[in-house]
Design a protein around this motif. Structure first.
Motif, PDB file in Angstrom:
ATOM      1  N   ASP A   1      -1.769   1.273  -4.254  1.00 49.14           N
ATOM      2  CA  ASP A   1      -0.326   1.084  -4.095  1.00 49.14           C
ATOM      3  C   ASP A   1       0.488   2.347  -4.346  1.00 49.14           C
ATOM      4  N   ASN A   2      -0.163   3.482  -4.636  1.00 45.95           N
ATOM      5  CA  ASN A   2       0.561   4.731  -4.884  1.00 45.95           C
ATOM      6  C   ASN A   2       0.365   5.704  -3.721  1.00 45.95           C
TER       7      ASN A   2
ATOM      8  N   ALA B   1       9.193  -0.409  11.317  1.00 47.11           N
ATOM      9  CA  ALA B   1       9.070  -1.522  10.372  1.00 47.11           C
ATOM     10  C   ALA B   1       8.156  -1.184   9.201  1.00 47.11           C
ATOM     11  N   TYR B   2       7.232  -0.233   9.389  1.00 50.89           N
ATOM     12  CA  TYR B   2       6.234   0.076   8.369  1.00 50.89           C
ATOM     13  C   TYR B   2       6.792   0.939   7.234  1.00 50.89           C
ATOM     14  N   ILE B   3       7.668   1.868   7.552  1.00 50.91           N
ATOM     15  CA  ILE B   3       8.088   2.873   6.572  1.00 50.91           C
ATOM     16  C   ILE B   3       8.844   2.254   5.396  1.00 50.91           C
TER      17      ILE B   3
ATOM     18  N   ASN C   1       0.820  -1.205   0.000  1.00 53.72           N
ATOM     19  CA  ASN C   1       0.000   0.000   0.000  1.00 53.72           C
ATOM     20  C   ASN C   1       0.853   1.254   0.000  1.00 53.72           C
ATOM     21  N   GLY C   2       0.347   2.306  -0.667  1.00 60.61           N
ATOM     22  CA  GLY C   2       0.977   3.608  -0.585  1.00 60.61           C
ATOM     23  C   GLY C   2       0.525   4.327   0.680  1.00 60.61           C
TER      24      GLY C   2
ATOM     25  N   VAL D   1       0.022  10.747   7.033  1.00 63.08           N
ATOM     26  CA  VAL D   1      -1.165  10.833   7.884  1.00 63.08           C
ATOM     27  C   VAL D   1      -2.080   9.623   7.747  1.00 63.08           C
ATOM     28  N   GLY D   2      -1.763   8.717   6.833  1.00 68.63           N
ATOM     29  CA  GLY D   2      -2.609   7.543   6.672  1.00 68.63           C
ATOM     30  C   GLY D   2      -2.042   6.573   5.658  1.00 68.63           C
TER      31      GLY D   2
END
Length: 610
Positions: free
Chosen positions: A535-536, A575-577, A490-491, A529-530
């Protein structure tokens, strides 16, 4: 003279949540007396605030109990693989280990890792099958798995002849039989006395000329400064004695007088005038000494060798916080302050390595996401502000220049209905199934998988298994690079301006994805912010308010329900970034942001990268 005739040094090792610290609580309660018993709270050894909050042991610690005429020094060790270096170095102080195994889960990755280190060091094990009062206990099967593990790790005949106890550490009893008496921990203490090797305690005056001690742990003290903990291997020493410090290469690092000597007595440190060989002690007065150094008499010229620690497998980049909100909550902001704190950590933690990358950026190498996250969280609580990049694995190269990457052994326990989706995810991340078995309505699957495939996977795994899955992993080896694969699909939603998030904007953006901010949260340009549904990446105006007028229309002022913002821990955010993103860490707030805040700069950077 010492009030006890013998000393036994023993470590308690196990996988996380198998009950080490709780067992030690009851060992203390059953051997202490009077008011000392009242001081033993739940998980008394986990004194660090982060340990108490998370319910895990992070730092190895020493305590002692007295049983009959023997002093038993006990070392409580971390159960998580990321803190394996803490375990490796404290094993050198002991002659035996208590191996605690959960009667349902059986031997897990950390059990295998720590036990292999203990067996190689020649330590004698005492095996405890813990929590046997569970309704779903698999006592016989787990004991068979323990024997299989010992054979796989090539234990010698003496180590294979280990005693087995069945216990409930929480309730404070142990028995040599499954259906034996369940009264107290006396059977455990008796097995320690009869099976573990006793230290040779000597108190001759000649011993002071050949005193030597290996520093294994550091304990900061607000009044005495750095307290050095380790085992005395030779001789004895008195308060006020002049000693020298040697590193592993035999080089002289420091000389000084010992201002304080301590031995461990229950949960407290007792000040003494003299310490002797065989005991685990604490020393104050040598500020320039660190882990793995040898403190010895002036006529000793050879350091005590220690077991080498496995190299780090993961790294993150730490730099100065340059966001628009920098300096609003932290007090330690400069590159110099960050650098000094990181290098101070290296002195205390031999599993951490620091590389100065220039431009006020430092590469911090460690064992895993949790260990690195604990370091950043500790710094945040100390008042630091910083920017943290995405974790990456530490590659190695063979003689021909071929790139090698770290592989992990991953063990997942899931309900049988979720086994398929987990195997599909692991396959897409280059994971290979090594073993698979069913017990009751659960399935245990063992994978060999690249370490980079597990970065950020914990949250996805819990979602896929509806929160019922358990995953544990441990470094296995370096092998050929397995190729590229996608992790985050996901973007993100990016704020296009600075201000406060409004409920009106959040309500309109809910269909675009999952929000990370709530109404009135401060945001700035380039801040994440979310999570976008696609995927972009998408830039959004999250500070836009509703246009006010004196005209009303039917149905236009209906109440808008805003979904609760998704909260993520520091480790989850790190871990998310993605590669082009950072985590802004401050004492008050943790935010995710783009590395380049200006959209024009981001486009320029992405074009250069492509």
């Amino acid at each position: 003279m010492s009030p006890y005739k013998n000393i036994i040094n023993i470590a308690v090792i196990a996988h996380v949540d198998h009950g080490k610290t709780t067992l030690i609580d009851n060992m203390l309660k059953q051997t202490l007396s009077g008011r000392d018993v009242e001081k033993v709270t739940e998980r008394a050894m986990d004194s660090n605030p982060l340990e108490m909050e998370r319910g895990i042991t992070i730092y190895a610690k020493c305590t002692s109990v007295f049983f009959r005429d023997t002093k038993i020094n006990i070392v409580d060790t971390p159960g998580h693989a990321d803190f394996g270096a803490e375990v490796e170095r404290v094993l050198s102080m002991t002659s035996a280990v208590i191996l605690l195994v959960d009667c349902v889960e059986g031997p897990m990755p950390q059990t295998k890792f720590v036990l292999s280190k203990a067996l190689k060091a020649g330590l004698l094990p005492i095996v405890i099958i813990n929590k046997i009062d569970k309704p779903d206990a698999r006592i016989a099967e787990v004991l068979d798995e323990v024997y299989e593990l010992f054979f796989a790790l090539e234990a010698n005949d003496e180590q294979l002849d280990f005693p087995v106890l069945y216990a409930s550490g929480r309730d404070g009893w142990a028995s040599t039989e499954v259906d034996g008496k369940r009264e107290d921990l006396t059977p455990l203490f008796e097995n320690i006395l009869s099976y573990a090797k006793k230290e040779v305690v000597t108190e001759n005056s000649e011993d002071e000329e050949r005193f030597s001690m290996l520093v294994t742990l550091l304990m900061p003290d607000p009044f005495l400064g750095r307290i050095l903990v380790g085992k005395v291997y030779n001789g004895s020493v008195n308060i006020g004695s002049t000693v020298q410090v040697l590193n592993l290469d035999g080089e002289l690092l420091d000389k000084g007088k010992l201002t304080k000597l301590y031995t461990f007595d229950g949960l407290a440190k007792t000040s003494v005038d003299k310490v002797s060989a065989g005991d685990i002690v604490a020393i104050a007065g040598l500020s320039g000494t660190s882990v793995s150094d040898t403190i010895c008499s002036e006529n000793v010229d050879k350091p005590i060798m220690t077991t080498p620690v496995d190299p780090p497998t993961m790294s993150i980049r730490v730099s100065v916080n340059d966001s628009p909100f920098a300096g609003k909550s932290g007090t330690k902001l400069t590159a110099r302050m960050i650098r000094d704190r990181l290098y101070a950590e290296v002195e205390n933690n031999i599993a951490i390595q620091i590389v100065d990358s220039g431009d006020s950026t430092y590469e911090v190498k460690g064992r895993g996401e949790l260990q690195l996250g604990i370091l950043i969280e500790s710094m945040r609580r100390e008042g630091f502000e910083m920017s943290v990049g995405k974790p990456s694995v530490v590659f190695q190269y063979d003689e021909s220049g071929k790139r090698l990457e770290p592989l992990e052994i991953l063990i997942v326990d899931v309900d049988q209905e979720y086994a398929g989706v987990v195997m599909e995810k692991m396959s897409s991340r280059k994971g290979e199934v090594v073993n698979m078995q069913d017990f009751q309505d659960r399935t245990r699957i063992e994978f060999k998988i690249p370490a980079r495939a597990l970065i950020g996977y914990q949250g996805e795994f819990l979602t896929d298994t509806k929160g019922t899955g358990i995953m544990n992993h441990l470094f296995d080896s370096y092998d050929t690079y397995r190729g590229d694969f996608a992790t985050r699909r996901n973007g993100v939603l990016i704020s296009m301006n600075q201000g406060s998030a409004t409920g009106y904007s959040l309500g309109n953006l809910q269909d675009r994805g999952i929000m990370f901010v709530a109404p009135q949260d401060a945001v700035y340009q380039g801040m994440i912010v979310g999570q976008h549904n696609r995927d972009n990446d998408l830039e959004v105006n999250i500070t836009k308010g509703k246009q006010l007028s004196n005209m009303r229309a039917s149905g236009s002022d209906e109440t808008v329900k805003i979904a609760t913002a998704k909260e993520m821990t520091l480790e989850e955010q790190i871990a998310y970034i993605a590669d082009d993103e950072l985590v802004e860490v401050t004492p008050d707030v943790i935010r995710m942001r783009k590395k380049y805040l200006d959209p024009v700069e981001r486009k320029r950077f992405s074009k250069k990268k492509s």
